[in-house]
Design a protein around this motif. Structure first.
Motif, PDB file in Angstrom:
ATOM      1  N   GLN A   1       4.499 -12.865  -7.285  1.00 36.97           N
ATOM      2  CA  GLN A   1       4.415 -11.846  -8.326  1.00 36.97           C
ATOM      3  C   GLN A   1       4.774 -10.452  -7.817  1.00 36.97           C
ATOM      4  N   GLY A   2       4.834 -10.291  -6.514  1.00 32.84           N
ATOM      5  CA  GLY A   2       5.226  -9.014  -5.929  1.00 32.84           C
ATOM      6  C   GLY A   2       4.053  -8.151  -5.508  1.00 32.84           C
ATOM      7  N   THR A   3       4.300  -7.305  -4.520  1.00 31.04           N
ATOM      8  CA  THR A   3       3.317  -6.340  -4.065  1.00 31.04           C
ATOM      9  C   THR A   3       4.034  -5.009  -3.820  1.00 31.04           C
ATOM     10  N   GLN A   4       3.420  -3.927  -4.249  1.00 25.66           N
ATOM     11  CA  GLN A   4       4.063  -2.618  -4.190  1.00 25.66           C
ATOM     12  C   GLN A   4       3.885  -1.982  -2.814  1.00 25.66           C
ATOM     13  N   VAL A   5       5.000  -1.531  -2.257  1.00 27.08           N
ATOM     14  CA  VAL A   5       4.996  -0.744  -1.028  1.00 27.08           C
ATOM     15  C   VAL A   5       5.587   0.620  -1.357  1.00 27.08           C
ATOM     16  N   THR A   6       4.825   1.657  -1.080  1.00 23.39           N
ATOM     17  CA  THR A   6       5.285   3.022  -1.325  1.00 23.39           C
ATOM     18  C   THR A   6       5.201   3.805  -0.025  1.00 23.39           C
ATOM     19  N   VAL A   7       6.329   4.379   0.370  1.00 22.71           N
ATOM     20  CA  VAL A   7       6.394   5.174   1.599  1.00 22.71           C
ATOM     21  C   VAL A   7       6.641   6.619   1.193  1.00 22.71           C
TER      22      VAL A   7
ATOM     23  N   ASP B   1       0.844  -1.196   0.000  1.00 22.23           N
ATOM     24  CA  ASP B   1       0.000   0.000   0.000  1.00 22.23           C
ATOM     25  C   ASP B   1       0.873   1.236   0.000  1.00 22.23           C
ATOM     26  N   LEU B   2       0.233   2.387  -0.061  1.00 22.47           N
ATOM     27  CA  LEU B   2       0.885   3.670   0.121  1.00 22.47           C
ATOM     28  C   LEU B   2       0.765   4.045   1.597  1.00 22.47           C
ATOM     29  N   VAL B   3       1.894   4.354   2.227  1.00 28.32           N
ATOM     30  CA  VAL B   3       1.887   4.667   3.651  1.00 28.32           C
ATOM     31  C   VAL B   3       2.833   5.840   3.899  1.00 28.32           C
TER      32      VAL B   3
ATOM     33  N   LYS C   1      10.323   3.928   6.090  1.00 24.23           N
ATOM     34  CA  LYS C   1      11.059   5.067   5.554  1.00 24.23           C
ATOM     35  C   LYS C   1      10.850   5.148   4.036  1.00 24.23           C
ATOM     36  N   PRO C   2      11.036   6.309   3.449  1.00 24.94           N
ATOM     37  CA  PRO C   2      10.902   6.402   1.986  1.00 24.94           C
ATOM     38  C   PRO C   2      11.799   5.414   1.245  1.00 24.94           C
ATOM     39  N   GLU C   3      12.953   5.120   1.798  1.00 25.82           N
ATOM     40  CA  GLU C   3      13.867   4.181   1.134  1.00 25.82           C
ATOM     41  C   GLU C   3      13.387   2.735   1.205  1.00 25.82           C
ATOM     42  N   ASP C   4      12.314   2.477   1.925  1.00 30.21           N
ATOM     43  CA  ASP C   4      11.701   1.136   1.915  1.00 30.21           C
ATOM     44  C   ASP C   4      10.782   0.942   0.715  1.00 30.21           C
TER      45      ASP C   4
END
Length: 117
Positions: free
Chosen positions: A109-115, A9-11, A86-89
């Motif tokens: 297949q992967g899952t997107q993490v956005t910090v 998710d976006l966090v 952190k953003p770098e995650d």
């Protein structure tokens, strides 16, 4: 064989997420499980690993003390609890399974993490 990740998710920075990876089609308890991540333009790196019997774990230095890997062999699922993000995650996070005798391995297949704020 399937490894299906979820929970990306976006966090905001400082937030938390829990990733899950549901496995099917193989004997989950005979596989060491890992989470890897890949940021744009970078190589795929190991984040955390847990042994088949959950008696040992290993973490990349960049996530030690913030991330926790766990597994539930009854549910054929591995988790990654991510705190103090952190953003770098920011990356695509992949689930990986490796058989205890190193004969077979599988990727999700992967899952997107956005910090990001």
């Amino acid at each position: 064989v399937q490894l299906v990740e979820s929970g990306g998710d976006l966090v905001q920075p400082g937030g938390s997420l829990r990733l899950s990876c549901a496995a099917s089609g193989f004997t989950f308890s005979r596989y060491h499980m890992s989470w890897y991540r890949q940021a744009p333009g970078k190589e795929r790196d190991m984040v955390a690993t847990i042994a088949s019997t959950a008696d040992s774990t290993n973490y990349a230095d960049s996530v030690k003390g913030r991330f926790t890997i766990s597994r539930d062999n009854a549910k054929n699922t591995v988790y990654l609890q991510m705190n103090s993000l952190k953003p770098e995650d920011t990356a695509v996070y992949y689930c990986h399974a490796k058989e205890v005798l190193w004969r077979f391995e599988y990727w999700g297949q992967g899952t997107q993490v956005t910090v990001s704020s």
